[in-house]
Design a protein around this motif. Structure first.
Motif, PDB file in Angstrom:
ATOM      1  N   GLY A 102      -4.338  11.950  -7.598  1.00  0.00           N
ATOM      2  CA  GLY A 102      -2.908  11.673  -7.694  1.00  0.00           C
ATOM      3  C   GLY A 102      -2.274  12.158  -8.992  1.00  0.00           C
ATOM      4  O   GLY A 102      -1.052  12.178  -9.128  1.00  0.00           O
ATOM      5  N   SER A 122      -0.990  -0.953  -4.634  1.00  0.00           N
ATOM      6  CA  SER A 122      -2.052   0.025  -4.858  1.00  0.00           C
ATOM      7  C   SER A 122      -1.897   1.202  -3.902  1.00  0.00           C
ATOM      8  O   SER A 122      -1.369   1.061  -2.806  1.00  0.00           O
ATOM      9  N   ALA A 123      -2.379   2.355  -4.343  1.00  0.00           N
ATOM     10  CA  ALA A 123      -2.491   3.489  -3.435  1.00  0.00           C
ATOM     11  C   ALA A 123      -3.804   3.400  -2.663  1.00  0.00           C
ATOM     12  O   ALA A 123      -3.975   4.025  -1.624  1.00  0.00           O
ATOM     13  N   THR A 124      -4.737   2.611  -3.203  1.00  0.00           N
ATOM     14  CA  THR A 124      -6.063   2.476  -2.614  1.00  0.00           C
ATOM     15  C   THR A 124      -6.460   1.000  -2.639  1.00  0.00           C
ATOM     16  O   THR A 124      -7.243   0.583  -3.488  1.00  0.00           O
ATOM     17  N   ARG A 183       4.032  -0.835   3.625  1.00  0.00           N
ATOM     18  CA  ARG A 183       3.517   0.492   3.297  1.00  0.00           C
ATOM     19  C   ARG A 183       4.592   1.441   2.821  1.00  0.00           C
ATOM     20  O   ARG A 183       5.741   1.411   3.271  1.00  0.00           O
ATOM     21  N   GLN A 234      -7.273   8.296  -7.169  1.00  0.00           N
ATOM     22  CA  GLN A 234      -6.323   8.142  -8.272  1.00  0.00           C
ATOM     23  C   GLN A 234      -6.276   9.388  -9.132  1.00  0.00           C
ATOM     24  O   GLN A 234      -5.217   9.840  -9.539  1.00  0.00           O
ATOM     25  N   ARG A 254       5.651  10.438  -0.694  1.00  0.00           N
ATOM     26  CA  ARG A 254       6.027  10.557  -2.097  1.00  0.00           C
ATOM     27  C   ARG A 254       7.539  10.752  -2.204  1.00  0.00           C
ATOM     28  O   ARG A 254       8.138  11.403  -1.350  1.00  0.00           O
ATOM     29  N   SER A 293       4.974   7.119  -4.622  1.00  0.00           N
ATOM     30  CA  SER A 293       5.814   6.745  -3.479  1.00  0.00           C
ATOM     31  C   SER A 293       6.916   5.768  -3.870  1.00  0.00           C
ATOM     32  O   SER A 293       7.691   5.341  -3.030  1.00  0.00           O
ATOM     33  N   VAL A 304       1.198   5.404  -1.392  1.00  0.00           N
ATOM     34  CA  VAL A 304       0.528   6.534  -2.027  1.00  0.00           C
ATOM     35  C   VAL A 304       1.080   6.724  -3.444  1.00  0.00           C
ATOM     36  O   VAL A 304       2.158   6.227  -3.768  1.00  0.00           O
ATOM     37  N   THR A 305       0.345   7.456  -4.281  1.00  0.00           N
ATOM     38  CA  THR A 305       0.807   7.660  -5.655  1.00  0.00           C
ATOM     39  C   THR A 305       2.139   8.399  -5.631  1.00  0.00           C
ATOM     40  O   THR A 305       2.319   9.356  -4.890  1.00  0.00           O
ATOM     41  N   LYS A 336       6.458   2.731  -5.818  1.00  0.00           N
ATOM     42  CA  LYS A 336       6.073   1.321  -5.890  1.00  0.00           C
ATOM     43  C   LYS A 336       6.717   0.650  -7.095  1.00  0.00           C
ATOM     44  O   LYS A 336       7.238  -0.457  -6.996  1.00  0.00           O
ATOM     45  N   TRP A 351       0.871  -1.175   0.000  1.00  0.00           N
ATOM     46  CA  TRP A 351       0.000   0.000   0.000  1.00  0.00           C
ATOM     47  C   TRP A 351       0.908   1.224   0.000  1.00  0.00           C
ATOM     48  O   TRP A 351       1.547   1.524   1.001  1.00  0.00           O
TER      49      TRP A 351
END
Ligand code: ADP
Ligand code: ZN
Ligand code: ZN
Length: 768
Positions: A624, A390-392, A411, A621, A415, A260, A257-258, A262, A255
């Protein structure tokens, strides 16, 4: 005695020798059937091979299921034998040896049970299109590709531009030649190739690629110039370490955030797997997100990266599949949901990026599977590990977290750019109306949009796709007419004569359309949801002076449609990008400082099982997309329901809180995922026959439902009751969590159907 040959051109089936009798599974009826053929051409076929045979004169591709050596005596061909000689037809060609291995096939069989479909149809859906079934003629001629070759006689010029020199060096290192598409994949664009051609340093010609050279030919030469990994932030490092200590066969929910980092984590996890000699599968929900993901993986891993999705031609998919079967070195395949079936062994990593996205679910045709379930099951069986990013995150994955569930949680909370997430402003459209402003675009949004060109900034504007339904809502107070039995908005239906009524898609409750709001008495009470097309036309009128670009399914056709449009927008050819749901997903454009949604209500009140969750995911999203560059971003949401919980959570940005609340609510109400659902969809040309079949089916299933504690809702006409001239009915089944579906096994369900009516079983449906 000499046996008669069925066809004089065929080689005689060698009566005096032993010959292999082969059972081939071919498409015949719903289930597929095995027929026996003879390997009289000595192709040496074996179990798991894909072969060409004739069935009633037609050429078919089928799978070898069994193989026996038969002597002439077995075949009744030896002299003195009692039985009449058997004439088995010959296997005509070998398409792919070892196309299917027993482990993989065992998995497919289990997934067929899971999806309530026959193993044959599951297999057919898993294999690349055209591999199983009637043989298509175009499979014969392979496509010719550009081959780029160094001119050996050329004199090396001084001061060649750096990139051209790099290309020249890469070619030389690779033995002098390479396929142009591999060069492209390695970052040498066609401009560079043309540059060297103009200088007379290289030449280019069309050649037939052999399968072995398809894609991976010049790999080592082209892969010299690869990007080095970023050094990870502390958070990222912790995620990577947590993953490394995960047991094989398990999964992790990432998880983050946009923005971040991933994707950088996926890249570095993939790198470790490749080094350990294991393949990686990187899945994304939308074909529109493929190009940028492929680009990022190619920059890191070069020609090890292959694609597999519906934008690929059948030939490319077959080629990727074959490379999966035969690869000497581990591969990274980037694809959409169907790539989850690729035969990669050993498989180390499966990533599902944007794991919450409902496009991972195949709704039709059957098998109605969810790529997340498939991936988890495959990992369990093969010792691969899954990352759901996912961010969500979806509530389904959230509920599946350890210790109760199977997923570890990791997590990423910040960002990379350290930019805060953009603040969200809500525009109360009821107030706009009260002030006498009746336009689609509120005054605050108008103000911000018109300031864009001067600031050199851009905006994305989401117009929720109209979907199939509109609902009745009050523009003065925001009230929406709900079903008295279910917690969903009633849908407005219109007959051809223009009569309107309201209907619940869940329980088929019906009501009259009223002309004034029962809460506040306002007359501004009418169906909500104008078509996207019309909204676009209005926007063009309202936003004169701004340059618009439209981004939806109609304007992004073709394989590179998305990429072209995004490139145009990134190049500053427009100020505002207007589009449907797709717009919110994944794009990374630094000049976008404003993300807006025209009418959030269109999302909030869909009659879906998970409307709240899905609309918050989409809105977050979208949010984001703004402020990914240097300049801070803003998010603006227009709605008639500013007090809706989804809007509250969007503003406070605390997605975790939303999940906790939503989990409680659904748990108490016994809704999915704290219960199970299954949708049976019927369709047929005749409205009467389809309706009757639905009623008969309901009768048949009712006792099973009662016995297993499930309830049966319907039969009712589907939300879109007619599609392409076919009537559609449905039965919704609802039952306890983790209990098996109350359906008879095998094909019993289908056997009772009248001719001309089709049935699809959709376990755990997302859309009604
Ligand atoms: P997400 O997938 O979570 O949206 P990305 O992986 O795309 O995030 O990262 C956002 C941006 O930050 C990208 O431009 C990426 O190249 C950059 N980035 C990611 N990780 C790092 C890192 N460790 N150091 C520097 N830049 C990074
Ligand atoms: Zn009202
Ligand atoms: Zn209802």
């Amino acid at each position: 005695m000499t046996p008669a040959s069925p066809d004089p051109a065929e080689p005689a089936p060698c009566p005096s020798e032993c010959c292999a009798e082969v059972d081939v599974w071919v498409e015949a009826g719903r289930e597929g059937r095995c027929f026996t053929y003879e390997d009289s051409r000595r192709l040496g076929v074996d179990l798991g091979d894909l072969v060409v045979v004739r069935l009633r004169g037609r050429r078919m591709q089928g799978l070898v299921m069994d193989r026996r050596i038969s002597s002439p005596v077995d075949r009744g061909q030896a002299s003195g034998s009692e039985a009449p000689p058997r004439h088995l037809e010959a296997i005509e060609a070998l398409v792919q040896s070892a196309a299917v291995d027993p482990l993989w096939f065992g998995w497919i069989e289990a997934m067929a049970v899971h999806c309530h479909i026959s193993p044959f149809r599951m297999l057919k859906a898993a294999l690349p299109p055209g591999w199983l079934g009637q043989r298509q003629s175009h499979q014969a001629e392979p496509r010719r590709l550009w081959w780029v070759q160094l001119e050996s006689s050329a004199i090396n010029p001084q001061n060649l531009p750096q990139r051209q020199a790099d290309l020249q060096a890469a070619l030389a290192a690779g033995g002098g030649g390479a396929w142009q598409r591999d060069l492209q994949a390695a970052g040498f664009g066609s401009g560079l190739v043309n540059g060297l051609i103009k200088r007379g340093l290289i030449r280019r010609e069309k050649r037939q690629p052999t399968d072995a050279s398809n894609g991976l030919s010049c790999s080592d030469a082209c892969d010299q110039d690869l990007e080095v990994p970023q050094s990870l932030t502390v958070e990222q490092q912790e995620v990577v370490e947590a993953f490394q200590s995960q047991p094989l066969g398990t999964g992790m929910l990432l998880w983050g955030v946009t923005g971040s980092g991933k994707t950088e984590v996926y890249l570095q996890l993939a790198e470790r797997e490749l080094q350990a000699g294991r393949h990686c599968l990187i899945l994304t929900p939308e074909i529109g997100l493929i190009p940028q993901l492929v680009d990022r993986f190619r920059r890191r891993f070069g020609t090890k990266v292959l694609e597999y999705h519906s934008g690929c031609s059948d030939r490319e998919r077959v080629s990727t599949w074959r490379q999966g079967l035969t690869a000497a070195k581990p591969l990274v395949v980037v694809g959409t949901r169907s790539a989850v079936f690729l035969p990669l062994a050993p498989l180390g990593l499966i990533v599902l990026d944007e794991e919450h996205d409902s496009s991972y679910k195949q709704e039709s045709p059957m098998p109605c599977y969810h790529a997340r379930d498939m991936a988890m099951d495959r990992a369990r069986r093969t010792g691969a590990r899954v990352v759901l990013g996912s961010a969500t995150p979806s509530l389904v994955s959230w509920k599946n977290l350890a210790p109760q569930g199977q997923l570890a949680l990791a997590r990423l909370t910040r960002r990379i750019s350290d930019q805060p997430l953009s603040p969200v402003h809500v525009v109360d459209m009821r107030q706009e109306l009260a002030d006498g402003h009746r336009r689609l675009i509120s005054r605050p949004l108008m103000e911000r949009l018109s300031a864009l060109p001067e600031a050199g900034e851009q905006a994305v504007v989401l117009v929720p796709r109209r979907g199939y339904s509109s609902f009745l809502s009050c523009r003065s107070c925001g009230e929406v007419v709900q079903c008295p039995n279910c917690d969903v908005a009633l849908t407005v239906h219109r007959s051809r004569q223009g009569h309107q009524w309201l209907r619940c898609h869940w329980c088929d409750h019906r009501a009259e359309v009223e002309s004034s709001c029962h809460k506040c008495g306002s007359k501004a009470f009418k169906p909500f949801g104008a078509g996207t097309q019309r909204v676009m036309e209005h926007l063009v009128e309202e936003l004169q002076g701004l340059r618009l670009l439209r981004f939806d399914r109609d304007s992004t056709g073709g394989r590179d449609g998305h990429r072209r449009l995004l490139e145009q927008f990134a190049a500053g050819e427009a100020d505002v990008l207007v589009g449907t749901q797709m717009l919110a997903k994944g794009m990374d454009l630094p000049r976008v400082t404003l993300a807006a949604v025209l009418a959030a209500d269109g999302l909030l009140h869909r009659p879906d099982l998970q409307a709240g969750e899905q609309s918050l995911q989409l809105l977050m999203q979208l949010a984001g997309r703004a402020g990914r560059g240097e300049r801070p971003g803003h998010v603006l949401v227009q709605t008639y329901c500013p007090d809706h919980p989804v809007i509250h959570h969007l503003v406070d940005g605390r997605y975790g809180e939303f999940l906790k609340e939503e989990a409680c609510l659904r748990h108490e109400a016994g809704l999915v995922p704290y219960s199970r659902a299954c949708l049976l969809r019927l369709s047929g040309d005749s409205a009467a026959a389809t309706a009757t079949a639905a009623a008969v089916l309901a009768e048949q299933i009712k006792p099973l439902c009662d016995a297993q504690g499930w309830c049966l809702i319907g039969p009712a006409p589907a939300p879109i009751a007619r599609v392409a001239g076919r009537s559609r009915w449905q039965l919704l089944l609802h039952g306890p969590e983790e209990s098996p579906l109350p359906l008879p096994s095998g094909s019993t369900l289908w056997n009772g159907l009248p001719r001309g009516v089709a049935l699809a079983v959709d376990p755990d449906p997302i859309q009604l």
